[in-house]
Design a protein around this motif. Structure first.
Motif, short mmCIF file in Angstrom:
data_model
loop_
_atom_site.label_atom_id
_atom_site.label_comp_id
_atom_site.label_asym_id
_atom_site.label_seq_id
_atom_site.Cartn_x
_atom_site.Cartn_y
_atom_site.Cartn_z
N GLU A 58 8.56 -22.61 1.15
CA GLU A 58 7.93 -21.61 0.44
C GLU A 58 8.45 -20.30 1.47
OE1 GLU A 58 3.46 -20.38 -0.46
OE2 GLU A 58 3.84 -21.40 1.16
N ALA A 59 8.85 -20.44 2.61
CA ALA A 59 9.37 -19.23 3.44
C ALA A 59 10.85 -18.89 2.88
CB ALA A 59 9.66 -19.69 4.76
N ALA A 60 11.69 -20.01 2.39
CA ALA A 60 13.06 -19.68 2.00
C ALA A 60 12.93 -18.93 0.40
CB ALA A 60 13.70 -20.93 1.64
N VAL A 61 11.84 -19.48 -0.33
CA VAL A 61 11.55 -18.68 -1.79
C VAL A 61 11.08 -16.99 -1.43
CG1 VAL A 61 10.33 -18.47 -3.80
CG2 VAL A 61 11.15 -20.77 -2.96
N ALA A 62 10.33 -17.04 -0.24
CA ALA A 62 9.60 -15.69 -0.23
C ALA A 62 10.92 -15.05 0.29
CB ALA A 62 8.67 -15.68 1.02
N LEU A 63 11.55 -15.45 1.24
CA LEU A 63 12.90 -14.68 1.67
C LEU A 63 13.84 -14.20 0.42
CD1 LEU A 63 14.48 -13.55 4.05
CD2 LEU A 63 15.62 -15.57 4.19
N TRP A 64 14.15 -15.07 -0.15
CA TRP A 64 14.97 -14.88 -1.57
C TRP A 64 14.43 -13.78 -2.37
CZ3 TRP A 64 14.99 -15.76 -6.63
CH2 TRP A 64 16.03 -15.58 -7.52
N HIS A 65 13.45 -13.77 -2.64
CA HIS A 65 12.76 -12.95 -3.69
C HIS A 65 12.59 -11.65 -3.02
CE1 HIS A 65 11.44 -15.39 -7.19
NE2 HIS A 65 10.68 -16.14 -6.36
N TYR A 66 12.05 -11.53 -1.66
CA TYR A 66 11.90 -10.54 -0.98
C TYR A 66 13.19 -9.59 -0.84
CZ TYR A 66 10.90 -6.82 2.61
OH TYR A 66 10.54 -5.87 3.34
N HIS A 67 14.58 -10.18 -0.62
CA HIS A 67 15.81 -9.44 -0.62
C HIS A 67 16.22 -9.35 -1.91
CE1 HIS A 67 16.03 -8.81 3.63
NE2 HIS A 67 15.30 -9.86 3.89
N ARG A 68 16.04 -10.18 -3.04
CA ARG A 68 16.39 -10.00 -4.21
C ARG A 68 16.38 -9.08 -4.83
NH1 ARG A 68 14.48 -13.17 -9.42
NH2 ARG A 68 16.30 -12.56 -10.78
N TYR A 69 14.67 -8.52 -4.70
CA TYR A 69 14.42 -7.31 -5.43
C TYR A 69 14.31 -6.10 -4.18
CZ TYR A 69 12.82 -10.66 -9.08
OH TYR A 69 12.97 -11.62 -9.99
N SER A 70 15.45 -5.62 -4.15
CA SER A 70 15.46 -4.67 -2.78
C SER A 70 14.35 -3.43 -2.96
CB SER A 70 16.89 -4.06 -2.79
OG SER A 70 16.82 -2.78 -2.86
N GLY A 71 13.53 -3.45 -1.80
CA GLY A 71 12.39 -2.55 -2.09
C GLY A 71 10.90 -3.19 -2.43
N MET A 72 11.20 -4.33 -2.63
CA MET A 72 9.96 -5.09 -2.89
C MET A 72 8.86 -4.92 -1.85
SD MET A 72 8.89 -8.95 -4.16
CE MET A 72 9.13 -8.62 -5.89
N SER A 73 7.72 -4.58 -2.07
CA SER A 73 6.54 -4.51 -1.04
C SER A 73 6.02 -6.13 -0.79
CB SER A 73 5.48 -3.66 -1.34
OG SER A 73 4.73 -4.08 -2.59
N TYR A 74 5.34 -6.32 0.31
CA TYR A 74 4.77 -7.46 0.58
C TYR A 74 3.62 -8.01 -0.29
CZ TYR A 74 7.75 -7.91 4.80
OH TYR A 74 8.54 -7.88 5.62
N ARG A 75 2.85 -6.72 -0.74
CA ARG A 75 1.81 -6.96 -1.93
C ARG A 75 2.61 -7.38 -3.20
NH1 ARG A 75 -3.00 -5.49 -0.34
NH2 ARG A 75 -3.06 -3.76 1.36
N ALA A 76 3.57 -6.94 -3.58
CA ALA A 76 4.37 -7.17 -4.70
C ALA A 76 4.74 -8.85 -4.66
CB ALA A 76 5.39 -6.20 -5.07
N LEU A 77 5.30 -9.02 -3.46
CA LEU A 77 5.89 -10.37 -3.20
C LEU A 77 4.71 -11.53 -3.49
CD1 LEU A 77 8.25 -12.36 -2.56
CD2 LEU A 77 7.70 -11.76 -0.20
N GLY A 78 3.40 -11.17 -2.80
CA GLY A 78 2.39 -11.88 -2.82
C GLY A 78 2.01 -12.15 -4.03
N ARG A 79 2.12 -11.05 -4.92
CA ARG A 79 1.47 -11.06 -6.51
C ARG A 79 2.50 -12.17 -7.01
NH1 ARG A 79 1.90 -5.63 -7.62
NH2 ARG A 79 0.73 -4.82 -5.79
#
Length: 110
Positions: A58-79
């Motif tokens: 799950e951490a790897a998926v979160a890291l991938w999404h977070y850096h894939r969508y540059s500028g993504m907030s943690y709130r958006a990542l959580g959603r």
């Protein structure tokens, strides 16, 4: 952010491509902060984190999404992942720490 701009030593270079590249005056645009080789190493480490580490998928998926969508907030990542923003931040930090540690081991081994 890393982007492929043909920096570093490619595995194969077409002679025609070299002639075309040399005929073009200066390249504009963004310059990468790391080489292709280092980017491939980081990519491999994230894949290893996803495949081999229990509790880190799950951490790897979160890291991938977070850096894939540059500028993504943690709130958006959580959603996006269906979790709280606090857990999303913790997952990204856990994955970044693991990748950083693995990179340190790679540098020490070299």
């Amino acid at each position: 952010m890393w982007l492929r701009v043909q920096a570093g030593m490619p595995r194969y270079v077409s002679p025609a491509w070299v002639l075309m590249r040399e005929g073009v005056a200066g390249h504009g645009g963004e310059q990468p902060l790391i080489s292709d080789e280092m980017a491939l190493l980081v990519d491999g480490l994230v894949c290893r984190l996803y495949e081999e580490r229990r509790g880190y998928r799950e951490a790897a998926v979160a890291l991938w999404h977070y850096h894939r969508y540059s500028g993504m907030s943690y709130r958006a990542l959580g959603r996006l992942m269906g979790i709280t923003h606090v857990k999303a931040q913790a997952l990204v930090e856990r994955a970044e720490a693991w990748v950083d540690c693995a990179l340190c081991h790679q540098v020490e081994a070299a």
